[in-house]
Design a protein around this motif. Structure first.
Motif, PDB file in Angstrom:
ATOM      1  N   ASN A 192       0.891  -1.284  -0.111  1.00 18.14           N
ATOM      2  CA  ASN A 192       0.043  -0.020  -0.011  1.00 18.14           C
ATOM      3  C   ASN A 192       0.658   1.215   0.055  1.00 18.14           C
ATOM      4  O   ASN A 192       0.248   2.198   0.058  1.00 18.14           O
ATOM      5  N   TYR A 193       1.997   1.232   0.071  1.00 18.14           N
ATOM      6  CA  TYR A 193       2.850   2.296  -0.281  1.00 18.14           C
ATOM      7  C   TYR A 193       3.555   2.625  -1.611  1.00 18.14           C
ATOM      8  O   TYR A 193       3.811   1.533  -2.216  1.00 18.14           O
ATOM      9  N   THR A 194       3.851   3.805  -2.071  1.00 20.83           N
ATOM     10  CA  THR A 194       4.129   3.995  -3.361  1.00 20.83           C
ATOM     11  C   THR A 194       5.766   4.404  -3.573  1.00 20.83           C
ATOM     12  O   THR A 194       6.131   4.155  -4.406  1.00 20.83           O
ATOM     13  N   ASP A 195       5.998   4.774  -2.436  1.00 21.68           N
ATOM     14  CA  ASP A 195       7.601   5.469  -2.360  1.00 21.68           C
ATOM     15  C   ASP A 195       8.345   5.324  -1.214  1.00 21.68           C
ATOM     16  O   ASP A 195       7.501   5.168   0.005  1.00 21.68           O
ATOM     17  N   CYS A 196       9.586   5.550  -1.140  1.00 19.51           N
ATOM     18  CA  CYS A 196      10.263   5.312   0.085  1.00 19.51           C
ATOM     19  C   CYS A 196      11.609   6.401  -0.176  1.00 19.51           C
ATOM     20  O   CYS A 196      12.146   6.668  -1.104  1.00 19.51           O
ATOM     21  N   LEU A 197      12.089   6.479   1.207  1.00 14.02           N
ATOM     22  CA  LEU A 197      13.578   7.259   1.168  1.00 14.02           C
ATOM     23  C   LEU A 197      14.397   6.183   1.839  1.00 14.02           C
ATOM     24  O   LEU A 197      14.212   5.408   2.659  1.00 14.02           O
ATOM     25  N   VAL A 198      15.516   5.786   1.001  1.00 18.35           N
ATOM     26  CA  VAL A 198      16.232   4.633   1.147  1.00 18.35           C
ATOM     27  C   VAL A 198      17.765   5.411   1.990  1.00 18.35           C
ATOM     28  O   VAL A 198      18.523   5.847   0.510  1.00 18.35           O
ATOM     29  N   ASN A 199      17.919   5.468   3.003  1.00 24.89           N
ATOM     30  CA  ASN A 199      19.185   6.072   3.162  1.00 24.89           C
ATOM     31  C   ASN A 199      19.184   7.644   2.799  1.00 24.89           C
ATOM     32  O   ASN A 199      20.138   8.171   2.223  1.00 24.89           O
ATOM     33  N   GLY A 200      18.169   8.294   2.691  1.00 22.49           N
ATOM     34  CA  GLY A 200      17.979   9.434   2.218  1.00 22.49           C
ATOM     35  C   GLY A 200      17.501   9.717   0.642  1.00 22.49           C
ATOM     36  O   GLY A 200      17.110  10.800   0.175  1.00 22.49           O
ATOM     37  N   HIS A 201      17.714   8.618  -0.073  1.00 19.27           N
ATOM     38  CA  HIS A 201      17.449   8.686  -1.583  1.00 19.27           C
ATOM     39  C   HIS A 201      16.032   8.304  -1.638  1.00 19.27           C
ATOM     40  O   HIS A 201      15.334   7.459  -1.485  1.00 19.27           O
ATOM     41  N   ARG A 202      15.288   9.219  -2.733  1.00 18.73           N
ATOM     42  CA  ARG A 202      14.048   8.993  -2.763  1.00 18.73           C
ATOM     43  C   ARG A 202      13.736   7.848  -4.026  1.00 18.73           C
ATOM     44  O   ARG A 202      14.416   7.972  -5.161  1.00 18.73           O
ATOM     45  N   VAL A 203      13.107   6.896  -3.800  1.00 14.54           N
ATOM     46  CA  VAL A 203      13.189   5.678  -4.712  1.00 14.54           C
ATOM     47  C   VAL A 203      11.576   5.309  -4.701  1.00 14.54           C
ATOM     48  O   VAL A 203      11.035   5.353  -3.695  1.00 14.54           O
ATOM     49  N   PRO A 204      11.164   4.638  -5.823  1.00 15.50           N
ATOM     50  CA  PRO A 204       9.845   4.281  -6.079  1.00 15.50           C
ATOM     51  C   PRO A 204       9.674   2.984  -5.656  1.00 15.50           C
ATOM     52  O   PRO A 204      10.615   2.043  -5.680  1.00 15.50           O
ATOM     53  N   VAL A 206       8.238  -0.521  -6.539  1.00 17.38           N
ATOM     54  CA  VAL A 206       7.602  -0.958  -7.464  1.00 17.38           C
ATOM     55  C   VAL A 206       7.500  -2.568  -7.745  1.00 17.38           C
ATOM     56  O   VAL A 206       8.115  -3.440  -6.854  1.00 17.38           O
ATOM     57  N   ASP A 207       6.649  -3.141  -8.773  1.00 20.63           N
ATOM     58  CA  ASP A 207       6.453  -4.467  -8.840  1.00 20.63           C
ATOM     59  C   ASP A 207       7.504  -5.190  -9.727  1.00 20.63           C
ATOM     60  O   ASP A 207       7.795  -6.164  -9.321  1.00 20.63           O
ATOM     61  N   THR A 208       8.041  -4.515 -10.681  1.00 21.66           N
ATOM     62  CA  THR A 208       9.082  -5.018 -11.503  1.00 21.66           C
ATOM     63  C   THR A 208      10.134  -4.073 -11.678  1.00 21.66           C
ATOM     64  O   THR A 208       9.896  -2.808 -11.921  1.00 21.66           O
ATOM     65  N   PHE A 209      11.251  -4.318 -12.263  1.00 20.20           N
ATOM     66  CA  PHE A 209      12.410  -3.842 -12.558  1.00 20.20           C
ATOM     67  C   PHE A 209      12.166  -2.712 -13.820  1.00 20.20           C
ATOM     68  O   PHE A 209      12.401  -1.561 -13.738  1.00 20.20           O
ATOM     69  N   ALA A 210      11.422  -3.319 -14.700  1.00 21.57           N
ATOM     70  CA  ALA A 210      10.951  -2.594 -15.798  1.00 21.57           C
ATOM     71  C   ALA A 210      10.141  -1.361 -15.678  1.00 21.57           C
ATOM     72  O   ALA A 210       9.977  -0.476 -16.471  1.00 21.57           O
ATOM     73  N   VAL A 219      12.819  -0.198  -5.341  1.00 20.41           N
ATOM     74  CA  VAL A 219      12.583  -0.675  -4.087  1.00 20.41           C
ATOM     75  C   VAL A 219      11.493  -1.914  -4.623  1.00 20.41           C
ATOM     76  O   VAL A 219      10.519  -1.433  -5.128  1.00 20.41           O
ATOM     77  N   THR A 220      11.692  -3.249  -4.411  1.00 19.32           N
ATOM     78  CA  THR A 220      10.700  -3.968  -4.847  1.00 19.32           C
ATOM     79  C   THR A 220      10.826  -5.103  -3.915  1.00 19.32           C
ATOM     80  O   THR A 220      11.786  -5.477  -2.913  1.00 19.32           O
ATOM     81  N   VAL A 227      12.372  -7.311   1.266  1.00 25.02           N
ATOM     82  CA  VAL A 227      12.271  -5.960   0.305  1.00 25.02           C
ATOM     83  C   VAL A 227      13.841  -5.718  -0.333  1.00 25.02           C
ATOM     84  O   VAL A 227      14.880  -6.330   0.647  1.00 25.02           O
ATOM     85  N   GLU A 228      14.213  -5.699  -1.493  1.00 29.50           N
ATOM     86  CA  GLU A 228      15.255  -5.533  -2.131  1.00 29.50           C
ATOM     87  C   GLU A 228      15.396  -4.022  -2.790  1.00 29.50           C
ATOM     88  O   GLU A 228      14.548  -3.471  -2.984  1.00 29.50           O
ATOM     89  N   CYS A 229      16.790  -3.560  -2.678  1.00 32.91           N
ATOM     90  CA  CYS A 229      17.121  -2.158  -3.058  1.00 32.91           C
ATOM     91  C   CYS A 229      17.994  -2.481  -4.422  1.00 32.91           C
ATOM     92  O   CYS A 229      19.248  -3.034  -4.266  1.00 32.91           O
ATOM     93  N   ASP A 230      17.387  -2.090  -5.537  1.00 33.14           N
ATOM     94  CA  ASP A 230      18.037  -2.654  -6.694  1.00 33.14           C
ATOM     95  C   ASP A 230      18.203  -1.362  -7.802  1.00 33.14           C
ATOM     96  O   ASP A 230      17.568  -0.403  -7.605  1.00 33.14           O
ATOM     97  N   VAL A 231      18.916  -1.715  -9.058  1.00 36.63           N
ATOM     98  CA  VAL A 231      18.885  -0.866  -9.971  1.00 36.63           C
ATOM     99  C   VAL A 231      18.706  -1.363 -11.277  1.00 36.63           C
ATOM    100  O   VAL A 231      19.093  -2.722 -11.443  1.00 36.63           O
ATOM    101  N   ASN A 232      17.644  -1.009 -12.119  1.00 32.87           N
ATOM    102  CA  ASN A 232      17.217  -1.547 -13.458  1.00 32.87           C
ATOM    103  C   ASN A 232      18.607  -1.759 -14.309  1.00 32.87           C
ATOM    104  O   ASN A 232      19.084  -0.608 -14.615  1.00 32.87           O
ATOM    105  N   HIS A 233      18.895  -3.039 -14.481  1.00 33.58           N
ATOM    106  CA  HIS A 233      20.098  -3.172 -15.422  1.00 33.58           C
ATOM    107  C   HIS A 233      21.288  -2.505 -14.729  1.00 33.58           C
ATOM    108  O   HIS A 233      22.284  -1.934 -15.362  1.00 33.58           O
TER     109      HIS A 233
END
Lengths: 255, 255, 255
Positions: A192-204, A206-210, A219-220, A227-233
């Protein structure tokens, strides 16, 4: 049933199967043989996930960077399950997840100096077959097993949540081969949440990397449920500059 | 017997095995867990090849880009075989190849919202075990299965041949990871010919990639039995500028 | 029990399993399906290692660059084991390691021209199932098997040692995918020594690659038990300029 897991890749697991099948006609079930190489902690994370639903079995687990040193060889009993492998902690998380009772541990006392490099075949596989033939209930009758009370443990920390659950102090459990940062936060905490701050970085969230452009962070919830903190590709561990055991702070909110 | 196929790579298939083995003592047979990722069409191509010779079994197939959406979870019966997986078409080509009778399809009606990301473990594996225990002949007795007449299909087209067989309008079925372009032309159609025009490019028909220099195109018959358009140490899809579903025209002749 | 080994990678082994399981209810045991591609000699090296501890079984082995040529299809009996595959030498080293008695070989005489590309599925798997059903003791009763006395062999040379064991003329058995040079010297020959000259290059004898800096050479004992000439994060075959079948001279000493 005997399950097999290792970081051996190809061919070597077959040598363990040959030993097992010379001693027992148990059904063999491959779990994975490409567990994180020489990394008992990451392997334990994946094994507690993979083995959690198994019925009673003997689990042969060989992720063993200390082979040839004086690290002990052990058997761990957890309810009707037994785990056979090195005393480096890799056995304990899966042993704890299959049963709620306290575990019991035994040292394998007849390891000879002959076997220096391949304890999977020469020590652990014969013991797994022996445990299977005796039955997990009768471990104490196996002469070369000595009870011990200090098996090496690996424990995964739990996250700290604020009262409303929107601030979370998490810990990095594993960084996978792709640089994905897997934390100890159960996925449902982000529902039920759409966004977060991860160590201060704003990150969406989402359900998928794409869902984000190439090179952008996200974050997915991984298929393991965390919960994972990732970068698409890209590599989440580089982007977020975190590594295993470090803390990650989440502040979660709705856009 | 229960066979398992997925695009999960390592570890995740083991979680499905744990569920299966908690519910049944069926023999488990791994088909492949590195099927083309998130690509039901290509996975279906490989599975109709891999499963064509199997004796009656329950086949658990999870290539499921739509997990978490409202795509249905289904069971397909084909003769004495049952196929369990997502309703995205991946089940139908292998279901049709194992038996000539019409297939029957059923929706799994008790999928709860709890399981969002790992239906392989939480929905399909328990159902595969249940189908195995009831027996494929008694699917109708399983309460949470509702007959449906509109399972999503994937069909592979057949090529058009001129009267003497030297002109073929083919379709690209799959492009594999290496860029090899697999068409729907059965290999025997090229027997006794040495060369062809592929969309106007003159290309030799050879037995092995190594028959042409590095970087040069070739036409050959893959081990799946179909005609491929490839480049030795290169990408056929780039050289011939074709992709899945597109048409390729062959004119075959003798040098 | 029927074991399966091949260089097929994914999916193709499953087609062999389907054939086997249509003809027999033997237990199937995967050995490896990523054996060195099209390389019977290297595959034989790994298989004599992997299969050495197996109890009696039928071993289906398909590393078969000559499929479609007139190379023979054979069955080899070694004690209570049978090996089914191409007559290119790949069967003999594992056949010799499982039993000390002389081997016996038989040609499969009913190979039809229909099967050009996938003898694993169309010739060897049905024969493996048949051998399993007859029993290895009754091979002579299988009509389409004709005794032969000239199966193609692969033999691995043994090293020559000086009287005190400090000078060894070795042969390269295999170069693996990483460029590691695996020799025919059993690891125990290096026990208690710290350094050596390899074809005149001074190289440390170490337990792990990480014992030397990146790009530096090392000599170590691989998990298969043989002495390797490697480079940390590099290619031993390039550094030492040797390839399969060539000689390597070792002079071993203490620092």
């Amino acid at each position: 049933m005997i399950t097999l897991a290792s970081d051996f890749g190809a061919v070597y697991p077959a040598a363990m199967k040959g030993v097992l099948l010379s001693h027992t006609d148990a059904d063999l079930v491959d779990i994975a043989h490409d567990l994180p190489r020489q990394d008992p902690r990451a392997a334990a994370f994946w094994l507690q996930f993979a083995l959690s639903e198994f019925p009673p079995a003997v689990h042969l687990i060989v992720v063993d960077p200390g082979v040839g040193t004086d690290r002990r060889a052990i058997v761990v009993r957890s309810g009707e399950h037994a785990f056979v492998g090195p005393d480096n902690g890799v056995l304990l998380p899966p042993a704890r997840v299959v049963n709620e009772k306290p575990i019991e541990a035994f040292e394998i006392t007849d390891v000879t100096a002959d076997s220096m490099t391949f304890h999977g075949r020469d020590v652990f596989a014969p013991m797994a077959a022996l445990v299977h033939e005796y039955g997990v209930g009768d471990l104490a009758e196996i002469e070369c097993l000595k009870p011990i009370d200090d098996p090496i443990g690996i424990t995964f920390p739990t996250p700290t949540l604020s009262g409303d659950g929107t601030e979370i102090d998490a810990t990095v459990l594993v960084v996978d081969d792709f640089g994905n940062v897997i934390t100890n936060v159960p996925g449902e905490k982000l529902a039920n949440y759409t966004d977060c701050l991860v160590n201060g970085h704003r990150v969406p969230i989402v359900d998928t990397f794409a869902s984000v452009p190439t090179g952008e962070p996200l974050v997915t919830v991984g298929s393991h449920g965390y919960v994972e903190c990732d970068v698409n590709h890209g590599r989440g561990d580089v982007y977020f500059a975190v590594s295993v055991g470090e803390t990650v702070s989440f502040e979660i909110f709705d856009r």
